[in-house]
Design an enzyme around this catalytic site. Structure first.
Site, PDB file in Angstrom:
ATOM      1  N   ASP A 276       0.831  -1.208   0.000  1.00 29.68           N
ATOM      2  CA  ASP A 276       0.000   0.000   0.000  1.00 29.68           C
ATOM      3  C   ASP A 276       0.869   1.263   0.000  1.00 29.68           C
ATOM      4  O   ASP A 276       2.107   1.180  -0.084  1.00 29.68           O
ATOM      5  CB  ASP A 276      -0.987  -0.007   1.177  1.00 29.68           C
ATOM      6  CG  ASP A 276      -0.302   0.229   2.510  1.00 29.68           C
ATOM      7  OD1 ASP A 276       0.899  -0.067   2.627  1.00 29.68           O
ATOM      8  OD2 ASP A 276      -0.971   0.708   3.453  1.00 29.68           O
ATOM      9  N   ARG A 281       1.121  -2.648   4.258  1.00 26.03           N
ATOM     10  CA  ARG A 281       0.231  -3.735   3.821  1.00 26.03           C
ATOM     11  C   ARG A 281       0.848  -4.519   2.674  1.00 26.03           C
ATOM     12  O   ARG A 281       1.622  -3.974   1.895  1.00 26.03           O
ATOM     13  CB  ARG A 281      -1.097  -3.170   3.322  1.00 26.03           C
ATOM     14  CG  ARG A 281      -1.909  -2.540   4.390  1.00 26.03           C
ATOM     15  CD  ARG A 281      -3.273  -2.137   3.855  1.00 26.03           C
ATOM     16  NE  ARG A 281      -4.080  -1.664   4.974  1.00 26.03           N
ATOM     17  CZ  ARG A 281      -5.391  -1.564   4.964  1.00 26.03           C
ATOM     18  NH1 ARG A 281      -6.078  -1.875   3.883  1.00 26.03           N
ATOM     19  NH2 ARG A 281      -6.039  -1.138   6.027  1.00 26.03           N
ATOM     20  N   LYS A 375       3.239  -3.207  10.908  1.00 22.60           N
ATOM     21  CA  LYS A 375       3.216  -4.302   9.956  1.00 22.60           C
ATOM     22  C   LYS A 375       4.174  -3.972   8.821  1.00 22.60           C
ATOM     23  O   LYS A 375       4.558  -2.815   8.650  1.00 22.60           O
ATOM     24  CB  LYS A 375       1.801  -4.570   9.456  1.00 22.60           C
ATOM     25  CG  LYS A 375       1.074  -3.368   8.916  1.00 22.60           C
ATOM     26  CD  LYS A 375      -0.407  -3.669   8.814  1.00 22.60           C
ATOM     27  CE  LYS A 375      -1.185  -2.457   8.334  1.00 22.60           C
ATOM     28  NZ  LYS A 375      -2.179  -1.999   9.296  1.00 22.60           N
TER      29      LYS A 375
HETATM   30  C1  G1P Z   1      -8.144  -0.630   8.813  1.00 18.13           C
HETATM   31  C2  G1P Z   1      -7.987  -2.117   8.967  1.00 18.13           C
HETATM   32  C3  G1P Z   1      -7.127  -2.422  10.167  1.00 18.13           C
HETATM   33  C4  G1P Z   1      -5.781  -1.723  10.025  1.00 18.13           C
HETATM   34  C5  G1P Z   1      -5.995  -0.246   9.770  1.00 18.13           C
HETATM   35  C6  G1P Z   1      -4.684   0.458   9.466  1.00 18.13           C
HETATM   36  O1  G1P Z   1      -8.759  -0.087   9.953  1.00 18.13           O
HETATM   37  O2  G1P Z   1      -9.241  -2.745   9.082  1.00 18.13           O
HETATM   38  O3  G1P Z   1      -6.957  -3.812  10.265  1.00 18.13           O
HETATM   39  O4  G1P Z   1      -5.025  -1.881  11.189  1.00 18.13           O
HETATM   40  O5  G1P Z   1      -6.862  -0.069   8.653  1.00 18.13           O
HETATM   41  O6  G1P Z   1      -4.051  -0.076   8.350  1.00 18.13           O
HETATM   42  P1  G1P Z   1     -10.331   0.225  10.046  1.00 18.13           P
HETATM   43  O7  G1P Z   1     -10.664   1.130   8.893  1.00 18.13           O
HETATM   44  O8  G1P Z   1     -11.039  -1.094   9.869  1.00 18.13           O
HETATM   45  O9  G1P Z   1     -10.527   0.824  11.389  1.00 18.13           O
HETATM   46 ZN    ZN Z   2      -0.554   1.361   5.309  1.00 16.48          ZN
END
Ligand code: G1P
Ligand code: ZN
Length: 539
Positions: A276, A281, A375
């Site tokens: 990403d 990601r 991550k």
């Molecule tokens: C989303 C993902 C979550 C991740 C976050 C940041 O958050 O679902 O797993 O940690 O982006 O990358 P959410 O929009 O669901 O709160």
């Molecule tokens: Zn990211």
């Protein structure tokens, strides 16, 4: 010269799942970022002894914000700032730099996988000396500052050139422009067997990496092409762009479509991956095959012994509650610790620091380990390549073997986007109130065994967090409901659907989960409450 500027609070500076994330136009309002930065600094004692990393994913407003950070930090007498050259640092490399250099934290400018540009999103993550994002009690203290701020301090120095490595000063603060690659690459070398990976990528194995015009383009070029010998051109969309070249830099089947099309074409390479915008990601694809993130995490864990850094053993693993149970079956077999936390990487930090876990993963294309506290997209790719180099199996074969050994958790996430906040809140609170009545109720072929809010009690700091609602069924299936904390456009309801099977291993997830998806709608009343008959996005 340091100026003190009078300001008034913005009331919308609460951090979400991963820092402050806003429409770019909102972040660019007068005093907006200044207020937020001053609020952060107001919560940190003894700034004159503190050093921070500054950098971002290169999206629109990145470098303007960095200039503001320099001047506000200097006015607040911060000891030293390490600025990533040209303002570019991936989220994982940022965490790595903070840890390796024992910094007190970092200000990382990113809205992760959200689109960029003037009409896109902007974000700011505050990391601490853990190398990861601040904990809920710290973001709460910052929020309280944002709500009562009356002034901020800023140097009136002229803008600085961020393109040359070197040291200079702004007021009393030392500013060092650093190379954002070396520490990270060194860390990867210490984890993986680069010779083995070099042999793979210089063989007839066909590899592509799509950086989606995000910040990992230059990291990918250096690691995959220059060091590991993949042919030039293996890294696609390799130049970071302010608007990601118009891409939505989220590596999934929908937004990385051209890569997916390539991998399902007659000319498909053996392996493809994407990252990403800020590089935390990852998506993994084989020829005509997609690895779901929950499966990817389970497969990496099952193969930990292949990696030099982990061959002597790993502590345990943790996943977010919404992530499938696949990794739990591996943890049980390996007899290692298993933890389930709320969504958001910050919840893994205490478990990593206390040596309870080595790996962690989320269904949202996130996997990582204790080398950093975020991550790590490139780490996951190097891990997969190491498994392939060692086993000589295709991506598909590796996944099939895994399912044969452990069974398969079919898994889908249904997102209902752009819901009015009041409706989304009502949906969740009504559902929470109805949960007790659901037990033993039958929905088609599925019977609810229990239903409850997900509550996490952190074993290290004893904090307690409620995040989402879980419905369990007698056959082991699960549905998790929660509201997104990263969106910038109304509310997004995420519905995570999972069914475990040990026979039918090669079906389409959509087919296997069709009935359960309907059940998820029936249980939540989402269609009547939102007027939507289908999710907007299924991943
Ligand atoms: C989303 C993902 C979550 C991740 C976050 C940041 O958050 O679902 O797993 O940690 O982006 O990358 P959410 O929009 O669901 O709160
Ligand atoms: Zn990211």
């Amino acid at each position: 010269m340091i100026e003190t500027v009078t300001t008034t609070p913005y009331t919308d500076q609460k951090m979400g799942t991963a820092g402050l994330r806003k429409k770019t136009a909102i972040a660019m309002q007068p005093h907006y970022i200044e207020n937020f930065l001053q609020s952060i600094f107001n919560t940190i004692p003894s700034l004159e002894t503190k050093s921070f990393l500054v950098g971002g994913d290169g999206r629109y407003f990145n470098n303007i914000a960095i200039q503001k950070i320099i001047k506000i930090a200097a006015a607040n007498k911060v000891k030293k700032l390490y600025i990533a050259q040209n303002g570019l640092v991936s989220t994982p490399a940022g965490s790595c730099i903070i840890l390796k250099n024992k910094l007190d934290g970092g200000l990382i400018l990113t809205a992760s996988h959200n689109p960029g540009g003037k009409n896109g999103d902007f974000g700011l993550k505050y990391s601490t000396s853990t190398g990861g994002q601040c904990q809920p009690h710290e973001s709460q203290a910052i929020l309280e500052q944002t709500l009562k701020i009356t002034e901020y301090k800023i140097s009136n120095a002229t803008d600085f050139d961020l393109s040359q490595i070197g040291i200079f000063h702004c007021e009393e603060t030392e500013i060092e422009i650093i190379d954002p690659y070396t520490d990270y690459i060194e860390t990867m070398r210490n984890i993986f067997d680069f010779n083995k990976l070099h042999a793979l990528l210089t063989s007839n194995f066909r590899f592509v990496f799509d950086a989606m015009n995000g910040v990992t383009g230059p990291y990918g070029k250096k690691i995959f092409e220059e060091i590991l010998g993949a042919p030039e051109g293996s890294v696609l969309n390799a130049t970071p762009k302010e608007d990601f070249g118009g891409l939505h830099p989220d590596p999934n089947l929908i937004y990385a479509k051209s890569l997916v099309d390539l991998m399902y074409s007659d000319n498909a390479p053996d392996f493809a991956a994407a990252n990403d915008g800020d590089g935390d990601r990852n998506m993994i694809l084989g020829s005509h095959f997609f690895v779901s993130p929950s499966d990817s995490f389970a497969i990496l864990t099952d193969n930990y012994k292949i990696i030099p850094a982990y061959k002597d053993g790993i502590y345990g693993v943790a996943k977010s509650a919404a992530t499938s149970m696949a990794v739990k079956r591996v943890a049980d077999k390996l007899k290692i610790g298993f933890y389930e936390v709320p969504t958001g990487w910050k919840y893994f930090i205490n478990l990593m620091d206390s040596k309870r876990i080595t790996f962690c993963g989320e269904e949202s294309f996130g996997t990582g380990a204790t080398h950093i506290r975020e991550k790590d997209g490139i780490w996951a790719i190097l891990f997969w390549l190491s498994i392939i180099a060692t086993t000589n199996k295709s991506v598909k074969q590796i996944a099939l073997d895994h399912w044969q050994k452990y069974g398969r958790s079919y898994y889908l996430r249904n997102d209902y986007e752009g819901i009015a906040q009041e409706i989304a809140d009502k949906l969740m609170s009504d559902l929470e109130n109805r949960l007790p009545e659901l037990t033993n109720k039958r929905f088609g072929n599925f019977t609810v065994s229990s239903a409850h809010p997900f509550i996490y009690n952190d074993p290290v700091d004893n904090s307690s967090t409620k995040n989402g609602l879980i419905v369990h069924f007698t056959d082991g299936s699960r549905i998790v409901y929660r509201l997104s904390g990263t969106g910038t456009n109304g509310a997004t309801l995420r519905v995570y659907i999972e069914r475990y099977v040990t026979d039918k291993l090669l079906e389409e997830s959509n087919e296997i989960l069709q009935e359960l998806s309907k059940v998820s709608q029936e249980i939540s009343h989402v269609c009547t409450l939102t007027g939507k008959q289908q999710p907007d996005i299924i991943t």
